[in-house]
Design a protein around this motif. Sequence first.
Motif, mmCIF file in Angstrom:
data_model
loop_
_atom_site.group_PDB
_atom_site.id
_atom_site.type_symbol
_atom_site.label_atom_id
_atom_site.label_comp_id
_atom_site.label_asym_id
_atom_site.label_seq_id
_atom_site.Cartn_x
_atom_site.Cartn_y
_atom_site.Cartn_z
ATOM 1 N N ARG A 172 61.073 14.459 2.622
ATOM 2 C CA ARG A 172 60.456 14.626 3.943
ATOM 3 C C ARG A 172 61.483 14.480 5.060
ATOM 4 O O ARG A 172 61.456 15.221 6.041
ATOM 5 C CB ARG A 172 59.320 13.620 4.141
ATOM 6 N N ALA A 173 62.387 13.536 4.916
ATOM 7 C CA ALA A 173 63.418 13.330 5.934
ATOM 8 C C ALA A 173 64.377 14.515 6.000
ATOM 9 O O ALA A 173 64.914 14.827 7.062
ATOM 10 C CB ALA A 173 64.192 12.047 5.646
ATOM 11 N N ARG A 174 64.597 15.177 4.873
ATOM 12 C CA ARG A 174 65.510 16.314 4.831
ATOM 13 C C ARG A 174 64.818 17.652 5.116
ATOM 14 O O ARG A 174 65.459 18.697 5.123
ATOM 15 C CB ARG A 174 66.204 16.367 3.470
ATOM 16 N N GLY A 175 63.502 17.597 5.312
ATOM 17 C CA GLY A 175 62.770 18.826 5.621
ATOM 18 C C GLY A 175 62.446 19.684 4.416
ATOM 19 O O GLY A 175 62.188 20.879 4.555
ATOM 20 N N PHE A 176 62.460 19.087 3.213
ATOM 21 C CA PHE A 176 62.180 19.842 1.988
ATOM 22 C C PHE A 176 60.919 19.352 1.281
ATOM 23 O O PHE A 176 60.787 19.504 0.071
ATOM 24 C CB PHE A 176 63.364 19.735 1.016
ATOM 25 N N ALA A 177 60.003 18.778 2.013
ATOM 26 C CA ALA A 177 58.805 18.206 1.392
ATOM 27 C C ALA A 177 57.895 19.293 0.853
ATOM 28 O O ALA A 177 57.733 20.351 1.453
ATOM 29 C CB ALA A 177 58.046 17.364 2.415
ATOM 30 N N SER A 178 57.317 18.999 -0.285
ATOM 31 C CA SER A 178 56.287 19.870 -0.840
ATOM 32 C C SER A 178 54.937 19.225 -0.530
ATOM 33 O O SER A 178 54.891 18.078 -0.092
ATOM 34 C CB SER A 178 56.483 20.023 -2.353
ATOM 35 N N PRO A 179 53.848 19.923 -0.746
ATOM 36 C CA PRO A 179 52.536 19.338 -0.431
ATOM 37 C C PRO A 179 52.256 18.022 -1.158
ATOM 38 O O PRO A 179 51.510 17.189 -0.658
ATOM 39 C CB PRO A 179 51.549 20.423 -0.871
ATOM 40 N N ASP A 180 52.862 17.819 -2.313
ATOM 41 C CA ASP A 180 52.606 16.582 -3.060
ATOM 42 C C ASP A 180 53.749 15.557 -2.964
ATOM 43 O O ASP A 180 53.802 14.619 -3.739
ATOM 44 C CB ASP A 180 52.295 16.901 -4.528
ATOM 45 N N SER A 181 54.662 15.750 -2.011
ATOM 46 C CA SER A 181 55.766 14.798 -1.832
ATOM 47 C C SER A 181 55.250 13.443 -1.357
ATOM 48 O O SER A 181 54.330 13.373 -0.534
ATOM 49 C CB SER A 181 56.758 15.321 -0.794
ATOM 50 N N ASP A 182 55.880 12.384 -1.876
ATOM 51 C CA ASP A 182 55.526 11.053 -1.403
ATOM 52 C C ASP A 182 56.342 10.729 -0.149
ATOM 53 O O ASP A 182 57.162 11.524 0.294
ATOM 54 C CB ASP A 182 55.748 9.997 -2.495
ATOM 55 N N TYR A 183 56.076 9.575 0.431
ATOM 56 C CA TYR A 183 56.803 9.105 1.603
ATOM 57 C C TYR A 183 57.786 8.038 1.145
ATOM 58 O O TYR A 183 57.382 6.986 0.643
ATOM 59 C CB TYR A 183 55.836 8.520 2.645
ATOM 60 N N ASP A 184 59.078 8.341 1.276
ATOM 61 C CA ASP A 184 60.131 7.408 0.903
ATOM 62 C C ASP A 184 60.535 6.618 2.144
ATOM 63 O O ASP A 184 60.974 7.214 3.139
ATOM 64 C CB ASP A 184 61.346 8.161 0.360
ATOM 65 N N VAL A 185 60.386 5.304 2.079
ATOM 66 C CA VAL A 185 60.717 4.438 3.205
ATOM 67 C C VAL A 185 61.780 3.446 2.748
ATOM 68 O O VAL A 185 61.619 2.800 1.711
ATOM 69 C CB VAL A 185 59.471 3.673 3.716
ATOM 70 N N ARG A 186 62.857 3.346 3.504
ATOM 71 C CA ARG A 186 63.930 2.396 3.214
ATOM 72 C C ARG A 186 64.110 1.485 4.420
ATOM 73 O O ARG A 186 63.940 1.919 5.557
ATOM 74 C CB ARG A 186 65.246 3.126 2.906
ATOM 75 N N PHE A 187 64.468 0.223 4.153
ATOM 76 C CA PHE A 187 64.631 -0.710 5.262
ATOM 77 C C PHE A 187 65.709 -1.741 4.972
ATOM 78 O O PHE A 187 66.088 -1.970 3.837
ATOM 79 C CB PHE A 187 63.301 -1.394 5.606
ATOM 80 N N ILE A 188 66.206 -2.328 6.046
ATOM 81 C CA ILE A 188 67.164 -3.433 6.006
ATOM 82 C C ILE A 188 66.427 -4.642 6.563
ATOM 83 O O ILE A 188 65.735 -4.537 7.585
ATOM 84 C CB ILE A 188 68.400 -3.139 6.886
ATOM 85 N N TYR A 189 66.582 -5.791 5.906
ATOM 86 C CA TYR A 189 65.873 -6.978 6.360
ATOM 87 C C TYR A 189 66.783 -8.199 6.387
ATOM 88 O O TYR A 189 67.860 -8.202 5.781
ATOM 89 C CB TYR A 189 64.649 -7.258 5.484
ATOM 90 N N ALA A 190 66.342 -9.223 7.103
ATOM 91 C CA ALA A 190 67.033 -10.512 7.149
ATOM 92 C C ALA A 190 66.064 -11.578 6.669
ATOM 93 O O ALA A 190 64.876 -11.554 6.991
ATOM 94 C CB ALA A 190 67.489 -10.834 8.574
#
Length: 82
Positions: free
Chosen positions: A29-47
Amino acid sequence: MNEIIAGKLLEIERDKNVRILYACESGSRARGFASPDSDYDVRFIYAQQSNEYLSIRERKDVIELPVNEVLDISGWDMIRRV
């Protein structure tokens, strides 16, 4: 979906006693290549709380939620213990 993701990130902060410093969408999704069944990939940095960094006990430096058909969420501690 933004509200669901924001809610999950707040839940992680509460349940893991961490502060999320930065979160972003990654994957197709972030790269603009999502298909209708693509999931949402979320990455984070935490303290973590300062006492966690000063402790001698083992601790994880990654948080990974179970992946499902909609969400793939994981994050890394800003300070990695080696």
